[in-house]
Scaffold this motif. Structure first.
Motif: not given
Ligand SMILES: Cc1cc2nc3c(=O)[nH]c(=O)nc-3n(C[C@H](O)[C@H](O)[C@H](O)COP(=O)(O)OP(=O)(O)OC[C@H]3O[C@@H](n4cnc5c(N)ncnc54)[C@H](O)[C@@H]3O)c2cc1C
Length: 460
Positions: A100-107, A111-113, A122-124, A204-206
């Protein structure tokens, strides 16, 4: 199925090409690899491909196509109908793909499938960011989101599909598509409820939202207080802000510190108020619930990721679930709901829930194939038990709940909350107006119905 000589050579090639691992019935670890959440499911796939990358998924899908094998896709393995497994086919098992990779600036979060809610939440959490997630930490993000996705935050942030920004999808041809509102927009629409019908979501990107505080009140009562509790919960939610959610429920008293020992194993009524905000505000809202004489309470601030794992159902149990979406919950409904609790199988893990929708769910995009969006409330009986001897009793009780609430049912249903209830229920879960459009999409992207272990949409 191809001749055995071809199958043998292809299997050897699959083992060599995959960076993940391959299990067949002869391999040690096969039985563990085919175990899913619902202990009633006992399916025996010919090959389980535990993929570690998108390239692995493409390889596995092409292998299945070459050998004419049926394909099931496994995320978290939480489908109560066991749709992540098949008999004699291939399983694309995504569990090793949980980055899971969080992009805080891009909100946004990528997430891998095969990631679970726990990986996501937990990542967020360190960024005080969150998105609508399921209510258990072990549910797979893939099956959850593609099916619609509801949770404690949906009244505030919408359904999970309302937060979907993009999907990397391996189609039935083994082609990788990047699907967004701009690229393949019709397919993007279909992924908002159509589940795994169109391919394997390798990621998926959320959209993320700020969530600096979360708090809850969880109150347990003697069962005779049930009608009073459900009415109080209904009234406070209907007058309250979208930050407030939760459920009114019946449970077997769990063997936890906060439950008086003499009530463990007995039927209890309860209310869980969740609040996407600070404890002081939540306490004010919870006053009507706390004013009703009760047996125990937990009233506290709690990090969202901790709340998400607070009520994890144990694995290894037998499960039969259903749901109905409701036009409202007037007092007559409350009486019917509470009367059925009297025959709820106890002591088991079975739960009897009524929970709110509304807020951002109701105001979300009307067009997506999630026809239960408009219902203000939903009832969700889920039978969970251990002993095979209880199969019939528990299943029947769930069916009885559905029959009781029929006068208030909208007719639409959220497919992720039900088992395999037949083709008509799939139409109720996707909407009759959307079915034709989805069937056309299916014909375009999966004309041979390779991905059929889901709430299946037939190619038109
Ligand atoms: C304990 C528990 C709690 C739950 N709580 C909630 C809740 O609060 N809110 C809610 O909305 N739902 C909830 N659910 C239901 C859950 O959303 C569905 O069961 C969902 O399908 C689970 O996804 P999964 O990946 O874990 O399941 P799986 O059984 O692995 O898959 C389910 C279906 O989705 C497909 N699928 C899974 N991953 C992918 C992928 N990456 N690409 C393509 N297809 C895929 C599978 O092929 C299968 O058809 C809960 C379920 C359980 C067991």
């Amino acid at each position: 199925m191809a001749p055995l000589s071809k199958a043998g050579a292809a299997l050897t090639a699959l083992r060599e090409d995959l960076s993940g691992e391959v299990f067949t019935p002869q391999d040690p670890g096969y039985d563990g690899a085919r175990t899913v959440f619902n202990a009633m499911i006992d399916r025996k796939p010919a090959v389980i491909a535990q993929c570690e990358s998108t390239a692995d998924v493409v390889t596995a899908v092409r292998f299945a196509r070459d050998l004419d094998l049926k394909v099931a896709v496994r995320g978290g393995g939480h489908s109560v109908a066991g749709m992540s497994l098949n008999d004699g086919g291939l399983v694309v098992d995504l569990r090793r793909m949980h980055e899971v990779t969080v992009h805080p600036a891009a909100r946004a979060v990528h997430i891998e499938g095969g990631a679970t809610m726990s990986h996501l939440d937990r990542a967020c959490q360190p960024y005080d960011l969150a998105t609508t997630g399921g209510r258990a930490s072990t549910t797979g993000v893939g099956g959850f989101v593609l099916g619609g996705g509801t949770g404690w935050l949906d009244r505030k942030f919408g359904l999970a599909v309302d937060n979907l920004l993009g999907v990397d999808l391996v189609t039935a041809d083994g082609e990788l598509l990047h699907v967004t509102a701009e690229d393949h927009p019709e397919l993007f629409w279909g992924l908002h409820g159509g589940g795994g019908n169109f391919g394997v979501a390798t990621s998926l990107t959320l959209r993320l939202h700020e969530l600096p505080a979360m708090s809850i009140a969880f109150v347990l009562y003697l069962p005779e207080r049930g009608p009073e509790v459900v009415r109080a919960f209904r009234d406070l939610i209907e007058a309250g802000p979208p930050e407030a959610s939760g459920a009114a429920l019946y449970v077997t008293g769990p063997p936890e510190d906060f439950v008086p020992p003499h009530l463990v194993g007995l039927l209890l009524a309860g209310a869980l108020l969740t609040y996407a905000g600070p404890e002081e505000e939540m306490r004010e809202l919870a006053r009507p619930l706390l004013a009703i004489p009760h047996e125990s309470e937990i009233v506290t601030a709690i990090p969202y990721a901790d709340l998400q794992s607070m009520i994890d159902d144990p694995p290894g149990m037998r499960n039969y679930w259903s749901a109905e979406y409701l036009t409202g919950i007037p007092d007559e409904f409350v009486n019917a709901f509470c009367a059925r609790a009297e025959s709820m199988p106890v002591p088991t893990g079975t739960q009897h829930l009524v929970f709110p929708q509304g807020g951002a769910i109701a105001s979300g995009p009307a067009d997506y194939p999630v026809p239960y969006r408009d219902a203000p409330w939903a009832v969700h009986p889920f039978g969970i038990w251990e002993d095979e001897a209880d199969d019939e009793r528990c299943r029947q009780w769930v069916k009885d709940v559905r029959a009781d609430v029929e006068p208030w049912s909208t007719g639409a249903v959220y497919l992720n909350f039900i088992g395999d209830e037949g083709g008509d229920r799939v139409v109720s879960g996707l909407g009759s107006e959307s079915m034709r459009r989805l069937g056309e999409l299916k014909r375009k992207y999966d004309p041979d119905n390779v991905f059929r272990f889901n709430h299946n949409i037939r190619p038109l």
